[in-house]
Write a protein that holds these residues in place. Structure first.
Motif, mmCIF file in Angstrom:
data_model
loop_
_atom_site.group_PDB
_atom_site.id
_atom_site.type_symbol
_atom_site.label_atom_id
_atom_site.label_comp_id
_atom_site.label_asym_id
_atom_site.label_seq_id
_atom_site.Cartn_x
_atom_site.Cartn_y
_atom_site.Cartn_z
ATOM 1 N N ALA A 56 -32.140 -51.110 -7.163
ATOM 2 C CA ALA A 56 -32.371 -52.402 -7.808
ATOM 3 C C ALA A 56 -32.428 -52.272 -9.334
ATOM 4 O O ALA A 56 -32.708 -51.187 -9.859
ATOM 5 C CB ALA A 56 -33.673 -53.011 -7.297
ATOM 6 N N HIS A 57 -32.158 -53.353 -10.014
ATOM 7 C CA HIS A 57 -32.262 -53.442 -11.473
ATOM 8 C C HIS A 57 -31.344 -52.458 -12.193
ATOM 9 O O HIS A 57 -31.737 -51.799 -13.142
ATOM 10 C CB HIS A 57 -33.700 -53.221 -11.954
ATOM 11 C CG HIS A 57 -34.709 -54.049 -11.222
ATOM 12 N ND1 HIS A 57 -34.658 -55.423 -11.217
ATOM 13 C CD2 HIS A 57 -35.780 -53.715 -10.455
ATOM 14 C CE1 HIS A 57 -35.667 -55.883 -10.487
ATOM 15 N NE2 HIS A 57 -36.352 -54.871 -9.996
ATOM 16 N N ARG A 58 -30.135 -52.294 -11.713
ATOM 17 C CA ARG A 58 -29.165 -51.464 -12.424
ATOM 18 C C ARG A 58 -27.831 -52.187 -12.435
ATOM 19 O O ARG A 58 -27.405 -52.696 -11.412
ATOM 20 C CB ARG A 58 -28.909 -50.150 -11.692
ATOM 21 C CG ARG A 58 -30.046 -49.187 -11.650
ATOM 22 C CD ARG A 58 -29.598 -48.038 -10.777
ATOM 23 N NE ARG A 58 -30.729 -47.271 -10.319
ATOM 24 C CZ ARG A 58 -30.872 -45.971 -10.544
ATOM 25 N NH1 ARG A 58 -29.954 -45.309 -11.178
ATOM 26 N NH2 ARG A 58 -31.931 -45.340 -10.104
ATOM 27 N N ASN A 59 -27.158 -52.189 -13.585
ATOM 28 C CA ASN A 59 -25.767 -52.614 -13.641
ATOM 29 C C ASN A 59 -24.918 -51.385 -13.370
ATOM 30 O O ASN A 59 -24.981 -50.428 -14.118
ATOM 31 C CB ASN A 59 -25.417 -53.121 -15.050
ATOM 32 C CG ASN A 59 -26.052 -54.453 -15.384
ATOM 33 O OD1 ASN A 59 -26.051 -55.371 -14.568
ATOM 34 N ND2 ASN A 59 -26.592 -54.569 -16.590
ATOM 35 N N LEU A 60 -24.158 -51.390 -12.295
ATOM 36 C CA LEU A 60 -23.236 -50.275 -12.036
ATOM 37 C C LEU A 60 -21.841 -50.810 -12.284
ATOM 38 O O LEU A 60 -21.458 -51.831 -11.727
ATOM 39 C CB LEU A 60 -23.382 -49.804 -10.591
ATOM 40 C CG LEU A 60 -24.763 -49.276 -10.213
ATOM 41 C CD1 LEU A 60 -24.875 -49.060 -8.721
ATOM 42 C CD2 LEU A 60 -25.057 -47.976 -10.950
ATOM 43 N N PHE A 75 -21.544 -54.339 -10.708
ATOM 44 C CA PHE A 75 -22.326 -54.618 -9.490
ATOM 45 C C PHE A 75 -23.802 -54.489 -9.815
ATOM 46 O O PHE A 75 -24.225 -53.603 -10.552
ATOM 47 C CB PHE A 75 -21.939 -53.617 -8.401
ATOM 48 C CG PHE A 75 -22.939 -53.479 -7.279
ATOM 49 C CD1 PHE A 75 -23.145 -54.525 -6.384
ATOM 50 C CD2 PHE A 75 -23.667 -52.312 -7.118
ATOM 51 C CE1 PHE A 75 -24.064 -54.401 -5.340
ATOM 52 C CE2 PHE A 75 -24.581 -52.181 -6.078
ATOM 53 C CZ PHE A 75 -24.782 -53.229 -5.194
ATOM 54 N N GLN A 76 -24.574 -55.421 -9.280
ATOM 55 C CA GLN A 76 -26.023 -55.233 -9.343
ATOM 56 C C GLN A 76 -26.615 -55.671 -8.017
ATOM 57 O O GLN A 76 -26.183 -56.662 -7.427
ATOM 58 C CB GLN A 76 -26.643 -56.030 -10.499
ATOM 59 C CG GLN A 76 -28.042 -55.537 -10.773
ATOM 60 C CD GLN A 76 -28.715 -56.171 -11.984
ATOM 61 O OE1 GLN A 76 -29.892 -56.428 -11.934
ATOM 62 N NE2 GLN A 76 -27.976 -56.418 -13.071
ATOM 63 N N LEU A 77 -27.591 -54.908 -7.557
ATOM 64 C CA LEU A 77 -28.227 -55.217 -6.280
ATOM 65 C C LEU A 77 -29.275 -56.306 -6.491
ATOM 66 O O LEU A 77 -30.250 -56.092 -7.194
ATOM 67 C CB LEU A 77 -28.891 -53.964 -5.710
ATOM 68 C CG LEU A 77 -29.634 -54.160 -4.393
ATOM 69 C CD1 LEU A 77 -28.673 -54.263 -3.237
ATOM 70 C CD2 LEU A 77 -30.622 -53.048 -4.168
ATOM 71 N N ALA A 81 -25.485 -59.545 -12.041
ATOM 72 C CA ALA A 81 -24.552 -58.498 -12.464
ATOM 73 C C ALA A 81 -23.979 -58.868 -13.823
ATOM 74 O O ALA A 81 -23.467 -59.973 -14.010
ATOM 75 C CB ALA A 81 -23.432 -58.334 -11.440
ATOM 76 N N GLY A 82 -24.085 -57.943 -14.774
ATOM 77 C CA GLY A 82 -23.577 -58.197 -16.126
ATOM 78 C C GLY A 82 -24.189 -59.426 -16.767
ATOM 79 O O GLY A 82 -23.621 -59.989 -17.695
ATOM 80 N N GLY A 83 -25.334 -59.843 -16.261
ATOM 81 C CA GLY A 83 -26.031 -60.992 -16.842
ATOM 82 C C GLY A 83 -25.502 -62.342 -16.376
ATOM 83 O O GLY A 83 -25.962 -63.381 -16.867
ATOM 84 N N VAL A 84 -24.550 -62.375 -15.449
ATOM 85 C CA VAL A 84 -24.023 -63.652 -14.942
ATOM 86 C C VAL A 84 -24.946 -64.160 -13.831
ATOM 87 O O VAL A 84 -25.149 -63.456 -12.844
ATOM 88 C CB VAL A 84 -22.580 -63.485 -14.386
ATOM 89 C CG1 VAL A 84 -22.057 -64.806 -13.849
ATOM 90 C CG2 VAL A 84 -21.671 -62.919 -15.454
HETATM 91 C C1 LIG Z 1 -26.998 -55.842 -17.029
HETATM 92 O O1 LIG Z 1 -26.034 -56.176 -18.015
HETATM 93 C C2 LIG Z 1 -26.275 -57.383 -18.711
HETATM 94 C C3 LIG Z 1 -25.118 -57.644 -19.628
HETATM 95 O O2 LIG Z 1 -24.720 -56.480 -20.285
HETATM 96 C C4 LIG Z 1 -27.591 -57.291 -19.459
HETATM 97 O O3 LIG Z 1 -27.877 -58.525 -20.087
HETATM 98 C C5 LIG Z 1 -28.710 -56.988 -18.466
HETATM 99 O O4 LIG Z 1 -29.924 -56.811 -19.149
HETATM 100 C C6 LIG Z 1 -28.364 -55.726 -17.689
HETATM 101 N N1 LIG Z 1 -29.404 -55.532 -16.694
HETATM 102 C C7 LIG Z 1 -29.958 -54.345 -16.454
HETATM 103 C C8 LIG Z 1 -31.023 -54.306 -15.430
HETATM 104 O O5 LIG Z 1 -29.622 -53.339 -17.048
#
Ligand SMILES: *[C@@H]1O[C@H](CO)[C@@H](O)[C@H](O)[C@H]1NC(C)=O
Ligand SMILES: *[C@@H]1O[C@H](CO)[C@@H](O)[C@H](O)[C@H]1NC(C)=O
Length: 277
Positions: A56-60, A75-77, A81-84
């Protein structure tokens, strides 16, 4: 000094106990997967989702080149994802101001779990423009056990869109989160053994230091309660002697006493004794 030593032993014990309990139950009981909305809520699916908690809480993300265009997939769990907002997987064209395409939303999640894998499905993505009867995009993420990494490389396997319906994007990810639980958890018996061992160690070291530094004992006397343990040793030896030893050995010397050798020696001794007189 005695008053000080007892609470110290207690606190050491508590530190060991809490350490053991933490190890047993796992320190992670967060709610990083709560945001995922299941199509049909079920406790079995929730359980599978909870296995994925470490992800959780990771942008992959991963970069790929498709038909001379470069894209990034993120991808985010159970998180944006990517802030969308609401997006579980997005596709973004690199070097372009285009809005990212949502491949799947975590607000419409489905999850299937096996012994060492979890398949995560995100429905409700953006609609295809021309393919697949313009149905909504859908992401499938196959997460496989890999003991060496918490979150390995996120990879695009294929985009299957040349069909009339049920198109999907397939992704792969390695993670230790989906590995079967290790069976080496400590049993109650071994915990008691460890605690007992710690008690003995603390007793020996604490007692030794006390005897040496405070009482000023030397040699064997440095062992804590030396006199007591010597007494215990002697008593148990006596007990053993009484219980285990057969009578034969005690009677043996009596026979030896009247043996030929003994009889021969005695007169000689008596002679020697008389000589100086
Ligand atoms: C995921 O990426 C977005 C856009 O880059 C960012 O705003 C967000 O904080 C990131 N989230 C995490 C948990 O890293
Ligand atoms: C877990 O959820 C509760 C309420 O459901 C919230 O108060 C708490 O902050 C959450 N904890 C984390 C680590 O997100």
């Amino acid at each position: 000094m005695k008053l000080f030593r007892i609470p110290m032993r207690g606190s050491v014990l508590w530190a060991i106990l809490t350490q053991l309990l933490l190890c047993r139950n796992g320190v992670f009981a967060g709610n990083g997967t709560k945001a995922c909305k299941l199509g049909t809520e079920s406790s079995s699916q929730r359980k599978v989702l909870e296995r994925l908690e470490p992800l959780a809480h990771r942008n992959l993300s991963v970069e790929v080149t498709e038909e001379k265009e470069k894209y990034t997939y993120v991808f985010q769990l159970c998180g944006d994802a990517g802030g969308v907002p609401n997006a579980g997987v997005i596709q973004k064209k690199i070097d372009s101001k285009d809005k990212p395409t949502i491949i799947g939303s975590y607000t419409s999640t489905e999850v299937i779990g096996g012994s060492d894998w979890v398949m995560l499905l995100y429905h409700n993505g953006d609609k295809y423009d021309s393919h697949c009867n313009q149905e909504e995009r859908k992401a499938m993420i196959m997460i496989s056990c890999n003991k060496n990494t918490e979150a390995g490389n996120f990879e695009v396997i294929l985009e299957d869109r040349d069909r009339l319906k049920d198109c999907f994007y397939l992704f792969e990810l390695d993670s230790s989160a989906v590995c079967p639980p290790v069976q080496s958890q400590l049993s109650a018996g071994s915990i008691i053994l460890i605690i007992g061992f710690c008690f003995v160690a603390v007793y020996l070291i604490g007692g030794f230091l006390y005897q040496r530094l405070i009482v000023g004992a030397k040699g064997m006397e440095q062992f804590p309660n030396y006199a007591f343990w010597v007494e215990v040793g002697n008593l148990s030896a006596d007990g053993c002697d009484f219980v285990c030893r057969s009578k034969n050995r005690e009677e043996a010397p009596a026979y030896r006493g009247v043996s030929a050798d003994a009889l021969d020696e005695e007169p000689e001794e008596r002679d020697d004794h008389l000589l100086p007189m």
